[in-house]
Design a protein around this motif. Structure first.
Motif, PDB file in Angstrom:
ATOM      1  N   LEU A 192      -8.397  -9.125   4.591  1.00  0.00           N
ATOM      2  CA  LEU A 192      -7.336  -8.382   4.668  1.00  0.00           C
ATOM      3  C   LEU A 192      -8.022  -6.730   4.056  1.00  0.00           C
ATOM      4  CD1 LEU A 192      -4.361 -10.229   3.687  1.00  0.00           C
ATOM      5  CD2 LEU A 192      -4.773  -9.958   6.102  1.00  0.00           C
ATOM      6  N   ILE A 193      -7.582  -5.778   5.467  1.00  0.00           N
ATOM      7  CA  ILE A 193      -7.542  -4.831   4.710  1.00  0.00           C
ATOM      8  C   ILE A 193      -6.105  -3.731   4.749  1.00  0.00           C
ATOM      9  CG2 ILE A 193      -9.791  -4.314   4.573  1.00  0.00           C
ATOM     10  CD1 ILE A 193      -9.378  -2.410   7.295  1.00  0.00           C
ATOM     11  N   GLU A 194      -5.488  -3.187   3.477  1.00  0.00           N
ATOM     12  CA  GLU A 194      -4.215  -2.806   3.706  1.00  0.00           C
ATOM     13  C   GLU A 194      -4.431  -1.211   3.785  1.00  0.00           C
ATOM     14  OE1 GLU A 194       0.064  -3.472   1.440  1.00  0.00           O
ATOM     15  OE2 GLU A 194      -2.067  -4.201   0.151  1.00  0.00           O
ATOM     16  N   PRO A 195      -3.119  -0.019   4.282  1.00  0.00           N
ATOM     17  CA  PRO A 195      -3.633   0.713   4.029  1.00  0.00           C
ATOM     18  C   PRO A 195      -2.154   0.924   2.568  1.00  0.00           C
ATOM     19  CG  PRO A 195      -3.395   0.422   6.162  1.00  0.00           C
ATOM     20  CD  PRO A 195      -3.102  -0.830   5.950  1.00  0.00           C
ATOM     21  N   LEU A 196      -2.490   2.385   2.207  1.00  0.00           N
ATOM     22  CA  LEU A 196      -1.409   2.110   0.982  1.00  0.00           C
ATOM     23  C   LEU A 196      -0.914   3.825   1.418  1.00  0.00           C
ATOM     24  CD1 LEU A 196      -3.251   0.999  -2.357  1.00  0.00           C
ATOM     25  CD2 LEU A 196      -1.850  -0.213  -0.492  1.00  0.00           C
ATOM     26  N   ASN A 197       0.702   4.106   0.796  1.00  0.00           N
ATOM     27  CA  ASN A 197       1.067   5.619   1.140  1.00  0.00           C
ATOM     28  C   ASN A 197       0.046   6.722  -0.079  1.00  0.00           C
ATOM     29  OD1 ASN A 197       2.961   6.008  -1.570  1.00  0.00           O
ATOM     30  ND2 ASN A 197       3.213   4.007  -0.775  1.00  0.00           N
ATOM     31  N   HIS A 198       0.682   7.988   0.388  1.00  0.00           N
ATOM     32  CA  HIS A 198      -0.028   9.325  -0.235  1.00  0.00           C
ATOM     33  C   HIS A 198       0.751   9.450  -1.739  1.00  0.00           C
ATOM     34  CE1 HIS A 198       1.126  11.527   2.908  1.00  0.00           C
ATOM     35  NE2 HIS A 198       2.333  11.242   1.832  1.00  0.00           N
ATOM     36  N   VAL A 235     -16.370  -3.451  12.044  1.00  0.00           N
ATOM     37  CA  VAL A 235     -16.695  -4.275  11.897  1.00  0.00           C
ATOM     38  C   VAL A 235     -17.067  -5.804  12.852  1.00  0.00           C
ATOM     39  CG1 VAL A 235     -16.424  -6.147   9.510  1.00  0.00           C
ATOM     40  CG2 VAL A 235     -16.102  -3.694   9.913  1.00  0.00           C
ATOM     41  N   GLY A 236     -16.231  -6.078  13.166  1.00  0.00           N
ATOM     42  CA  GLY A 236     -16.393  -6.809  14.389  1.00  0.00           C
ATOM     43  C   GLY A 236     -16.760  -8.004  13.861  1.00  0.00           C
ATOM     44  N   ALA A 237     -15.190  -8.241  12.770  1.00  0.00           N
ATOM     45  CA  ALA A 237     -16.009  -9.947  12.427  1.00  0.00           C
ATOM     46  C   ALA A 237     -14.388 -10.318  12.692  1.00  0.00           C
ATOM     47  CB  ALA A 237     -15.663  -9.687  10.948  1.00  0.00           C
ATOM     48  N   SER A 238     -14.336 -11.463  13.200  1.00  0.00           N
ATOM     49  CA  SER A 238     -13.188 -12.283  13.490  1.00  0.00           C
ATOM     50  C   SER A 238     -12.179 -13.121  12.235  1.00  0.00           C
ATOM     51  CB  SER A 238     -13.692 -14.084  14.439  1.00  0.00           C
ATOM     52  OG  SER A 238     -14.867 -15.088  13.399  1.00  0.00           O
ATOM     53  N   ASN A 239     -12.666 -12.939  11.344  1.00  0.00           N
ATOM     54  CA  ASN A 239     -11.958 -13.234  10.623  1.00  0.00           C
ATOM     55  C   ASN A 239     -11.475 -11.735   9.724  1.00  0.00           C
ATOM     56  OD1 ASN A 239     -14.376 -13.101   8.801  1.00  0.00           O
ATOM     57  ND2 ASN A 239     -13.629 -14.095   7.051  1.00  0.00           N
ATOM     58  N   LEU A 240     -11.303 -10.253   9.867  1.00  0.00           N
ATOM     59  CA  LEU A 240     -10.805  -9.536   9.664  1.00  0.00           C
ATOM     60  C   LEU A 240     -10.168  -8.925  10.294  1.00  0.00           C
ATOM     61  CD1 LEU A 240     -11.099  -7.104   7.553  1.00  0.00           C
ATOM     62  CD2 LEU A 240     -12.794  -6.162   9.236  1.00  0.00           C
ATOM     63  N   ARG A 241      -8.515  -8.885   9.738  1.00  0.00           N
ATOM     64  CA  ARG A 241      -7.655  -8.251   9.344  1.00  0.00           C
ATOM     65  C   ARG A 241      -6.483  -7.455   8.946  1.00  0.00           C
ATOM     66  NH1 ARG A 241      -8.527 -11.078  13.173  1.00  0.00           N
ATOM     67  NH2 ARG A 241      -7.897 -12.904  14.903  1.00  0.00           N
ATOM     68  N   LEU A 242      -5.562  -7.421   9.444  1.00  0.00           N
ATOM     69  CA  LEU A 242      -4.568  -5.919   8.706  1.00  0.00           C
ATOM     70  C   LEU A 242      -3.714  -7.240   7.986  1.00  0.00           C
ATOM     71  CD1 LEU A 242      -3.610  -3.093   8.551  1.00  0.00           C
ATOM     72  CD2 LEU A 242      -3.044  -3.053  10.936  1.00  0.00           C
ATOM     73  N   MET A 243      -3.281  -6.054   6.922  1.00  0.00           N
ATOM     74  CA  MET A 243      -2.459  -5.940   5.693  1.00  0.00           C
ATOM     75  C   MET A 243      -1.149  -5.442   6.519  1.00  0.00           C
ATOM     76  SD  MET A 243      -1.101  -8.210   3.147  1.00  0.00           S
ATOM     77  CE  MET A 243      -2.784  -8.107   1.319  1.00  0.00           C
ATOM     78  N   PHE A 244       0.066  -5.298   7.184  1.00  0.00           N
ATOM     79  CA  PHE A 244       0.552  -4.778   7.802  1.00  0.00           C
ATOM     80  C   PHE A 244       1.779  -4.416   6.525  1.00  0.00           C
ATOM     81  CE2 PHE A 244       2.470  -2.269  10.666  1.00  0.00           C
ATOM     82  CZ  PHE A 244       3.472  -2.352  10.638  1.00  0.00           C
ATOM     83  N   ASP A 245       1.725  -3.669   5.380  1.00  0.00           N
ATOM     84  CA  ASP A 245       2.856  -3.929   4.869  1.00  0.00           C
ATOM     85  C   ASP A 245       3.806  -2.731   5.231  1.00  0.00           C
ATOM     86  OD1 ASP A 245       4.063  -2.554   2.322  1.00  0.00           O
ATOM     87  OD2 ASP A 245       3.066  -4.131   0.935  1.00  0.00           O
ATOM     88  N   CYS A 246       5.166  -3.156   5.537  1.00  0.00           N
ATOM     89  CA  CYS A 246       6.028  -2.198   6.359  1.00  0.00           C
ATOM     90  C   CYS A 246       6.827  -1.091   5.279  1.00  0.00           C
ATOM     91  CB  CYS A 246       7.014  -3.262   6.473  1.00  0.00           C
ATOM     92  SG  CYS A 246       7.202  -4.387   7.970  1.00  0.00           S
ATOM     93  N   TYR A 247       6.424  -1.374   3.554  1.00  0.00           N
ATOM     94  CA  TYR A 247       7.059   0.265   2.856  1.00  0.00           C
ATOM     95  C   TYR A 247       5.496   0.778   2.686  1.00  0.00           C
ATOM     96  CZ  TYR A 247       6.397   2.362  -1.387  1.00  0.00           C
ATOM     97  OH  TYR A 247       6.766   3.113  -2.694  1.00  0.00           O
ATOM     98  N   HIS A 248       4.587   0.409   2.981  1.00  0.00           N
ATOM     99  CA  HIS A 248       3.552   1.679   3.075  1.00  0.00           C
ATOM    100  C   HIS A 248       3.416   2.194   4.286  1.00  0.00           C
ATOM    101  CE1 HIS A 248       1.256   0.833  -0.791  1.00  0.00           C
ATOM    102  NE2 HIS A 248       1.415  -0.434  -0.690  1.00  0.00           N
ATOM    103  N   ILE A 249       3.707   1.328   5.099  1.00  0.00           N
ATOM    104  CA  ILE A 249       3.461   1.911   7.226  1.00  0.00           C
ATOM    105  C   ILE A 249       4.935   2.854   7.395  1.00  0.00           C
ATOM    106  CG2 ILE A 249       3.510   1.823   9.200  1.00  0.00           C
ATOM    107  CD1 ILE A 249       1.066   0.624   7.758  1.00  0.00           C
TER     108      ILE A 249
END
Length: 252
Positions: free
Chosen positions: A134-140, A161-175
């Motif tokens: 997982l990768i996760e955007p964090l707020n500034h 990256v193109g890897a089948s096991n790479l996904r987004l961590m969707f944190d509603c607070y940060h987004i």
């Protein structure tokens, strides 16, 4: 609707195995954590087996926290340190049967940081083909200078990256703090989402307060056909049990 207790914030006053037991007693369906490495994996595994709760995920180490680091995977020149952290996270995840590993990018910017992050993500995806990375955007506001800032940037990296096991961590607070438009964004990004987290905005408290109507957001998530546990990653500001009124109310 199913919910996961993020034990990086909830029941912080207890050892991790006891926090897992508290989450079970409170009615959570799963648990997740931040940096469990000071607790032997065998002790965590025992608590998970005892309660029957799955461990959804954990983070790679942040690095030198006292020195201001908040992740290593996008720091140019730190590949060796980043990969040690990745290897450690993979081993721990395997020992406790955690589903996912969140790679902490760190404070960085520019082309070199981007290339470093992509390179280390490929390493992690190859090192743990049976886990979701997982990768996760964090707020500034909370993490000024963090490399990963928006969902759009994250999706572009996932595609590169193109890897089948790479996904987004969707944190509603940060987004919500960085981009808003939560429900449309959730619907549009569903194919790339590996985990959803939530907390009130702007104070990162329990979800029954603040500017986001989580009752509506959770209805939209349910209607999307997303049925994995949602991560309660909020700061209770006191005894966790005193903040759980939302749990039964929003479960239906």
């Amino acid at each position: 609707m199913k919910f996961s207790a993020n034990l990086g914030f909830l029941w912080q006053d207890r050892p991790l195995p006891d926090a897992i037991r508290a989450a079970k007693a409170a009615g959570f369906d799963a648990v997740e954590c931040h940096w469990p490495y000071e607790t032997p994996a065998a002790e965590v595994a025992v608590a998970l087996k005892e309660t029957g709760l799955p461990m959804l995920g954990l983070n790679t180490r942040r690095g030198d926290v006292a020195g201001g680091e908040n992740g290593l995977s996008a720091l140019p020149g730190r590949d060796d340190d980043a990969r040690l952290a990745i290897d450690e996270a993979v081993a721990y995840a395997q020992a406790v049967t955690a589903d996912a590993i969140h790679l902490m990018a760190g404070f960085a910017d520019g082309t070199d940081a981007h290339d470093t992050f992509v390179r280390n993500l490929r390493y992690a995806c190859d090192a743990a083909p049976d886990r979701t990375i997982l990768i996760e955007p964090l707020n500034h506001y909370d993490a000024p200078g963090y490399f990963l800032k928006t969902s759009g940037q994250a999706i572009r990296i996932i595609e590169e990256v193109g890897a089948s096991n790479l996904r987004l961590m969707f944190d509603c607070y940060h987004i919500q703090l960085m981009e808003g438009d939560l429900t449309h964004r959730l619907q549009r990004l569903k194919p790339q989402i590996g985990h959803i987290q939530f907390a009130s905005v702007p104070d990162r408290g329990a979800p029954d307060r603040g500017e986001v109507n989580y009752g509506h957001v959770f209805d939209v998530i349910r209607d999307m056909g997303y049925d994995a546990p949602l991560g309660a990653e909020y700061k209770p500001g006191g005894p966790t049990e005193d903040t759980l009124g939302w749990l039964s109310m929003m479960r239906s």
